[in-house]
Scaffold this motif. Structure first.
Motif, PDB file in Angstrom:
ATOM      1  N   PRO A 120      12.078  22.737  -3.041  1.00 40.59           N
ATOM      2  CA  PRO A 120      12.371  22.243  -1.680  1.00 40.59           C
ATOM      3  C   PRO A 120      11.312  21.281  -1.149  1.00 40.59           C
ATOM      4  O   PRO A 120      10.816  21.410  -0.021  1.00 40.59           O
ATOM      5  N   PHE A 121      10.934  20.289  -1.952  1.00 38.94           N
ATOM      6  CA  PHE A 121       9.924  19.324  -1.535  1.00 38.94           C
ATOM      7  C   PHE A 121      10.386  18.541  -0.304  1.00 38.94           C
ATOM      8  O   PHE A 121      11.530  18.123  -0.214  1.00 38.94           O
ATOM      9  N   GLU A 122       9.448  18.323   0.629  1.00 32.37           N
ATOM     10  CA  GLU A 122       9.679  17.420   1.750  1.00 32.37           C
ATOM     11  C   GLU A 122       8.633  16.303   1.782  1.00 32.37           C
ATOM     12  O   GLU A 122       8.780  15.347   2.520  1.00 32.37           O
ATOM     13  N   ASN A 123       7.569  16.454   0.968  1.00 30.75           N
ATOM     14  CA  ASN A 123       6.504  15.450   0.908  1.00 30.75           C
ATOM     15  C   ASN A 123       6.631  14.651  -0.377  1.00 30.75           C
ATOM     16  O   ASN A 123       6.388  15.167  -1.470  1.00 30.75           O
ATOM     17  N   LEU A 124       7.022  13.390  -0.261  1.00 31.68           N
ATOM     18  CA  LEU A 124       7.209  12.529  -1.424  1.00 31.68           C
ATOM     19  C   LEU A 124       6.172  11.414  -1.405  1.00 31.68           C
ATOM     20  O   LEU A 124       5.975  10.751  -0.380  1.00 31.68           O
ATOM     21  N   ALA A 147      14.996   6.917   0.242  1.00 30.47           N
ATOM     22  CA  ALA A 147      14.393   8.240   0.098  1.00 30.47           C
ATOM     23  C   ALA A 147      14.440   9.067   1.380  1.00 30.47           C
ATOM     24  O   ALA A 147      14.433  10.302   1.322  1.00 30.47           O
ATOM     25  N   ARG A 148      14.474   8.413   2.532  1.00 29.52           N
ATOM     26  CA  ARG A 148      14.378   9.134   3.803  1.00 29.52           C
ATOM     27  C   ARG A 148      15.424  10.241   3.984  1.00 29.52           C
ATOM     28  O   ARG A 148      15.093  11.342   4.478  1.00 29.52           O
ATOM     29  N   PRO A 149      16.701  10.071   3.593  1.00 27.86           N
ATOM     30  CA  PRO A 149      17.650  11.177   3.766  1.00 27.86           C
ATOM     31  C   PRO A 149      17.308  12.425   2.946  1.00 27.86           C
ATOM     32  O   PRO A 149      17.790  13.517   3.262  1.00 27.86           O
ATOM     33  N   TYR A 150      16.481  12.265   1.917  1.00 25.15           N
ATOM     34  CA  TYR A 150      16.150  13.387   1.042  1.00 25.15           C
ATOM     35  C   TYR A 150      14.836  14.069   1.415  1.00 25.15           C
ATOM     36  O   TYR A 150      14.636  15.251   1.086  1.00 25.15           O
ATOM     37  N   PHE A 151      13.915  13.351   2.097  1.00 28.36           N
ATOM     38  CA  PHE A 151      12.578  13.877   2.352  1.00 28.36           C
ATOM     39  C   PHE A 151      12.141  13.545   3.779  1.00 28.36           C
ATOM     40  O   PHE A 151      12.412  12.473   4.288  1.00 28.36           O
ATOM     41  N   ASN A 152      11.414  14.487   4.390  1.00 23.17           N
ATOM     42  CA  ASN A 152      10.956  14.293   5.760  1.00 23.17           C
ATOM     43  C   ASN A 152       9.643  13.525   5.850  1.00 23.17           C
ATOM     44  O   ASN A 152       9.339  12.946   6.891  1.00 23.17           O
ATOM     45  N   ALA A 172      10.080   1.857   8.783  1.00 25.75           N
ATOM     46  CA  ALA A 172      11.085   2.246   7.789  1.00 25.75           C
ATOM     47  C   ALA A 172      10.928   3.700   7.361  1.00 25.75           C
ATOM     48  O   ALA A 172      11.601   4.146   6.430  1.00 25.75           O
ATOM     49  N   GLY A 173      10.021   4.419   8.014  1.00 24.13           N
ATOM     50  CA  GLY A 173       9.872   5.847   7.718  1.00 24.13           C
ATOM     51  C   GLY A 173       8.591   6.226   7.015  1.00 24.13           C
ATOM     52  O   GLY A 173       8.419   7.388   6.632  1.00 24.13           O
ATOM     53  N   LEU A 174       7.666   5.280   6.842  1.00 21.60           N
ATOM     54  CA  LEU A 174       6.410   5.586   6.161  1.00 21.60           C
ATOM     55  C   LEU A 174       5.514   6.460   7.025  1.00 21.60           C
ATOM     56  O   LEU A 174       5.257   6.146   8.185  1.00 21.60           O
TER      57      LEU A 174
END
Length: 369
Positions: A120-124, A147-152, A172-174
């Motif tokens: 259950p990774f959220e940190n990519l 990647a954003r829809p898969y990871f917070n 962009a979500g960085l």
């Protein structure tokens, strides 16, 4: 810029100061609630070696006070091994003859799905070589959107960018940027990075200022252990950290001490750091800075990572593949380096729990800071 500050810090004088530290200097540093860089030098000096147990206990105390008994989990995603640099120690060196791989949109999404199946990774952590024409800012921005829809929580370890480009990627979500200076020895830096953008010492060094100017939420720092005297290099990083904290105080920071691992380059380390010395540096950094995140990657072996988890480390990677497409088609592309801890993420998490700690898959959101 920090390059201006570094001009006033002598490499040779720093090396001599570390070597001259005494047992009295170590005991004085251990007695202080707040340390300066001179105190830090004492704790990483040879004189501190007999105090390792005392340092370990103090490091554990500060770590549990600030972080509790938790380990933050993250995983790298390599998108491209194309690179225009000639770093003598790296498997992605431009001179290495192999087929370069850069993932397209469908492949990036497939890798994201494969990682989600591992745990259950959220940190990519998104990683590329330094090839602006192939994996430049447009490519990175697109990858973040995929990647954003898969990871917070999304971080990058890529070529140093302009401040405006870092700011653009935050939109962009960085969340974070990781960059290893490799070595702070300006005169020797060119020997390891003879050609390419990475050969420009100041551009890389001042990249951390540009991250701070762009308001990047978290900045990760590191030197590559194996190039120059590690005690001096890590002291320079301590100076750098204090500078960044003063100027960009809203940003969070992490540090890493990656020891050189085998790669296709065939480069042999100039210096080595033993497990005991790595532990000493980890304890010293925690005592020096109670709040900094200390990260160990899968470069290190399982036993060491488990031991250090209880004594100062606060984040770890797991299940890492260091080649593009490695989660869907393992070992079909060149790795940047060989990993040492090959346990699955679930096995790592179970081992963490067995030691009385809790794996945490999601980082703090910026809104909570």
């Amino acid at each position: 810029m920090f390059s201006d500050e570094l001009e006033h810090i002598s490499w040779d004088d720093t090396t001599s100061r570390i070597a001259s530290k005494t047992h009295r200097d170590v005991e004085f540093a251990l007695s202080k609630p707040t340390l300066n860089v001179d105190d830090f030098m004492a704790l990483i000096s040879p004189a501190a070696e007999p105090y390792l147990e005392q340092m370990a206990q103090l490091s554990m105390k500060y770590t549990q006070e600030r972080f509790g008994k938790v380990i933050s989990m993250y995983i790298p995603l390599y998108l491209s091994n194309a690179c225009t640099n000639f770093c003598v120690y790296c498997g992605f060196n431009h001179n290495n003859k192999f087929t370069r791989t850069t993932l397209n949109d469908e492949q990036i999404a497939a890798e994201c799905r494969a990682i989600r199946e591992l745990g259950p990774f959220e940190n990519l952590l998104i990683v590329t070589g330094e090839a602006p024409a192939i994996a430049g800012v447009d490519y990175l921005e697109n990858a973040l959107h995929i990647a954003r829809p898969y990871f917070n929580n999304l971080s990058i370890e890529v070529m140093p960018l302009k401040a405006d480009d870092y700011l653009r990627l935050t939109h962009a979500g960085l969340n974070g940027v990781v960059c290893f200076q490799e070595t702070y020895h300006k005169d020797r830096y060119k020997l390891y990075h003879p050609k390419g953008m990475k050969s420009i010492f100041e551009w890389r060094l001042n990249g951390f200022d540009r991250m701070g100017q762009a308001g990047v939420h978290k900045i990760g720092m590191g030197v590559l252990i194996g190039l120059e005297d590690w005690r001096t290099d890590i002291t320079m990083m301590a100076y750098h950290l204090r500078y960044l904290q003063k100027h960009y105080w809203r940003t969070r920071y992490s540090v890493n001490f990656p020891r050189m691992r085998p790669s296709e380059s065939g480069f042999q380390p100039n210096v080595t750091m033993t497990d005991r010395q790595l532990a000493q540096v980890t304890f010293a950094f925690r005592i020096f800075d109670h709040d900094v995140d200390i990260s160990y990657s899968t470069r290190e072996n399982p036993r060491l990572r488990e031991n250090m988890m209880k004594l100062g480390v606060t984040s770890m990677s797991a299940g890492s593949r260091t080649e593009p497409g490695g989660y869907t088609h393992a070992r079909e592309a060149l790795e940047q380096f060989h990993v040492s801890d090959e346990r699955s993420p679930i096995d790592v998490a179970n081992d963490i729990r067995s030691l009385g700690y809790e794996p945490v898959w999601k980082d703090w959101d910026k809104v909570f800071d």
